[in-house]
Design an enzyme around this catalytic site. Structure first.
Site, PDB file in Angstrom:
ATOM      1  CB  CYS A  72      -0.982  -0.038   1.164  1.00 14.44           C
ATOM      2  SG  CYS A  72      -2.369   1.115   0.981  1.00 14.44           S
ATOM      3  CG  HIS A 129      -3.321  -3.721   3.401  1.00 15.73           C
ATOM      4  ND1 HIS A 129      -2.322  -3.104   4.124  1.00 15.73           N
ATOM      5  CD2 HIS A 129      -3.983  -2.732   2.738  1.00 15.73           C
ATOM      6  CE1 HIS A 129      -2.374  -1.788   3.912  1.00 15.73           C
ATOM      7  NE2 HIS A 129      -3.367  -1.548   3.084  1.00 15.73           N
ATOM      8  CD  GLU A 181      -0.591  -5.675   5.856  1.00 14.02           C
ATOM      9  OE1 GLU A 181      -0.861  -4.463   5.948  1.00 14.02           O
ATOM     10  OE2 GLU A 181      -0.469  -6.259   4.750  1.00 14.02           O
TER      11      GLU A 181
END
Length: 222
Positions: free
Chosen positions: A86, A194, A196
């Site tokens: 990002c 994302h 994660e």
């Protein structure tokens, strides 16, 4: 595996990225942006999402000129692995480690939702745990995620098999639906989704976990 996560003023996914690396078995060090050296023995650098320096000027532009980024450049140029997510992707384009830029979303709105992405490339340490052509779910959270590059660059990325991910339903207007790109040596990955944030069952989906597990596994074999 030893990982370093770079922290800027305005980073808000640094701890998420740290936990994702740790859950894959990595030892993680948090590196403040004013530091000038990457610790010896680090295998991979993670540049997290967020709003570094409030996204003033252009997203990632100020962060790309932080002292630590000179060391990130040197690390990458020496063959080190770098993952930018990002805002981290925006920073990597601003440093010149990856081609293109991230523009304001086509609908001029901030988008935050899970989306489907197609795995385009499995020939990197980041993506080899996935199957080419498969679709995984990861969230996006950005207002400036519209990937843009000129026609020659887009053609070169496709011809060199450096598009890592594409959006199934392009939410932000990115050229050719590009959601992530690799460097020429495939050791630097920038992506807007994302991984994660979907790396544990409690997240409701584990589409991003394989990226970290595969990265850690291949590092252990090296």
């Amino acid at each position: 595996m030893r990982a370093a996560v770079i922290v800027f003023p305005g980073s808000n996914c640094d701890r998420d990225l740290k936990v994702a690396f740790q859950n894959a078995g990595a030892n993680v060090e948090m590196i403040w942006h004013k530091e000038t050296q990457i610790p010896k023995g680090v295998d991979v650098i993670g540049i997290p999402g967020g709003f570094s320096f409030g996204d003033y000027l252009r997203c990632g532009a100020i962060a790309a000129n932080s002292p630590i980024c000179r060391s990130v450049l040197a690390f990458a140029e020496s063959g080190g692995y770098v993952l930018g997510i990002c805002n981290g992707f925006q920073i990597l384009t601003e440093t010149g480690l990856l081609p293109g830029t991230l523009l304001r979303n086509e609908n001029i709105k901030y988008i935050c939702k899970p989306i489907e992405i197609k795995i385009e490339n499995c020939n990197s340490v980041f993506t080899s745990g996935y199957r080419a052509g498969s679709v995984v779910t990861m969230p996006i959270a950005h207002q400036d995620g519209n990937y843009y590059a000129d026609d020659n660059t887009v053609s070169r990325l496709a011809g060199e098999d450096r598009v890592a991910f594409r959006y199934v339903d392009n939410p932000n207007g990115s050229r050719d639906g590009i959601a992530g790109v690799l460097s020429e040596n495939r050791r630097v990955l920038g992506m807007m989704p994302h991984p994660e944030r979907m790396a544990e069952p409690m997240h409701g989906n584990t589409g991003g976990r394989r990226l970290f597990q595969n990265l850690a596994g291949l590092m252990e074999q090296a």
